[in-house]
Design a protein around this motif. Structure first.
Motif: not given
Length: 331
Positions: A83-89
């Motif tokens: 939910r907080r991952s910058t990689f996933l974003k």
């Protein structure tokens, strides 16, 4: 008389609106992914505690059930990280040129990870009956399939609502509404409409016709001779379509707002091929009963998992891309 072209300021405002909508959707999809993993982890913990308590009344050791609970806690922490991952974003971004390459690599890694899990499960669980219990009805893999299907149904409903209300594409909205209902139906079938969770007794008239003595439709004796082969044929057909990427006229459409909807928005991207290839590979050996020393009938659960996962990821991608229907897509 020709329609006047929009002014530069109007075009800039539209581009800004699309950018904001895309960012909102990326965050929403990221939250959906994280929440789905968290809910699944919490569910696993609850099941583990239930089995732990039940073990005392069954006069068996309860401690092995805690291993499942630890796995559930790890999944909950993983979901919170997602939910907080910058990689996933960044992975969900349609504006980053490098995002497509990252997604392609991720699909390959995901397929290899699942196939590696198949091998590790087989090596770590030497007992065939125990292996079948882990993957069969009420096993962790079945719960994961149901979670993916229910999440996919939710996302498909969001797409349907978006097409129906914002883009005024009624036919496409209806199609995705039907897909949402189909995903929900299959998810309920995987859980035997709740029987896997609550353990009610199968009515005698259904049990007499059901190969697995469950309250399901897909396990009826009539379908048993065709399920395995159909799973392989569907996997192989989708693999061909994903690699070929045909353009069907039905999806070449404009919304009522004159936004051109690229065909690729509605189709699975080519870089999904590793998941479909692995699903077709496993389902082939299950359907043909070849290499039975290595591939068991229960291994079709892995193939189903990869199919459901592919469809779910494809729906997430479509929902993000619809935020900017006339924009250039990176896939």
């Amino acid at each position: 008389m020709s329609t006047p072209l929009p002014s530069n300021s109007q075009a800039q405002r539209d581009a800004g609106d699309y950018l904001r909508e895309s960012l909102v959707r990326q965050k929403l999809v990221q939250r959906i992914c994280g929440q789905a993993v968290i809910y699944f982890g919490a569910f696993i913990v609850a099941v583990s505690l239930y089995k732990f308590v039940s073990a005392f009344s069954l006069d068996v050791s309860p401690w092995p059930e805690l291993q499942l609970g630890v796995a559930g806690l790890l999944l909950a922490f993983l979901g919170n990280f997602l939910r907080r991952s910058t990689f996933l974003k960044s992975l969900l971004s349609e504006f980053s040129p490098s995002a497509r390459a990252s997604r392609s690599l991720l699909m390959l890694i995901l397929a290899l990870f699942i196939m590696g899990s198949v091998v590790l499960f087989k090596l770590s669980v030497q007992d065939v009956l125990r292996y079948k219990r882990l993957l069969g009805e009420g096993g962790i893999l079945e719960y994961l399939q149901a979670l993916i299907l229910f999440t996919s149904a939710w996302v498909s409903w969001l797409i349907s609502r978006d097409l129906w209300r914002r883009l005024l594409m009624r036919l496409h909205g209806a199609i995705y509404g039907i897909i949402a209902l189909g995903m929900l139906f299959v998810g309920l079938e995987e859980l035997a409409w709740g029987q896997v969770l609550f353990g009610w007794r199968t009515p005698d008239n259904i049990a007499a016709l059901n190969a697995q003595n469950q309250t399901t439709i897909h396990n009826l004796e009539f379908f048993q001779d065709y399920l395995d082969m159909n799973l392989f044929l569907v996997s192989a057909l989708i693999l061909v379509l994903v690699l070929w990427r045909p353009s069907f006229g039905l999806f070449k459409a404009r919304s009522s707002r004159e936004d051109v909807i690229p065909v690729g928005t509605f189709f699975l991207p080519r870089y999904f091929w590793p998941l479909f290839f692995c699903a077709a590979f496993l389902s082939y050996f299950v359907a043909t009963r070849s290499a039975t020393a290595l591939v068991l009938n229960i291994d079709q659960e892995w193939a189903e998992l990869m199919l459901y996962l592919s469809f779910g990821l494809g729906l997430l991608r479509t929902y993000v891309l619809l935020a900017n229907p006339s924009g250039r897509q990176n896939g």
